[in-house]
Design a protein around this motif. Structure first.
Motif: not given
Length: 172
Positions: A151-156
């Motif tokens: 899943t795409n992290l909110q902030y990478l």
């Protein structure tokens, strides 16, 4: 009360009364209440445990349960155990284990459990975690793999940020 299911020795030992005293001093749901009750349980001020490890683990659970209002299973089955490991220099540090039910506490609640554990670590005289270069690189790889494959992290965070955080986190 919720923690008594895994630590029945804490029942009717004065923890609820002490929580009310701390709330009068600091306010209801103040973070200091969570930290202080965790410390007092870990130091066996209410009852004895089979060993120091159990006392510290129950202390973390009690502080975490207070923070989450005792309404979620996270302090019981989300935070699964505390283990003591050896650093490369032979000193002891905290290794925390978590499982899926930690999610019921929410992101902030879950992170507070780590803060409580670190507070207990310091108060009980344990050293900080010292990750190896291989572990630091693994953290970077796992975060990027999770972001790209799950899943795409909110902030990478950048590689440099992940490395910095990993090098400075006081518990594993």
């Amino acid at each position: 009360g919720i923690i008594s299911t895994v630590a029945p020795q804490i029942v009717n030992k004065g923890i609820a009364r002490r929580l009310r005293e701390l709330e009068k001093k600091y306010g209801v749901l103040d973070w200091r209440v969570s930290l202080l009750i965790a410390e007092e349980v870990a130091k066996e001020k209410f009852c004895k445990f089979k060993d120091k490890l159990e006392a510290m683990e129950v202390g973390i659970r009690v502080g975490f349960a207070y923070h989450t209002l005792g309404t979620v299973a996270s302090p019981l089955v989300g935070f699964t155990k505390l283990q003591i490991e050896k650093r490369r220099d032979g000193k002891d540090y905290f290794k925390l284990y978590f499982s899926g039910p930690i999610r019921s506490a929410g992101g902030t609640g879950a992170s507070v459990s780590v803060l409580i554990a670190d507070y207990i670590r310091k108060k009980m005289g344990f050293d900080v975690y010292d990750p190896t270069e291989q572990e630091i690189k693994r953290y970077v790889t796992e975060l990027y793999d999770y972001h790209e494959r799950i899943t795409n992290l909110q902030y990478l965070p950048s590689t440099e940020e992940i490395e910095f955080l990993t090098q400075h986190i006081p518990v594993q």
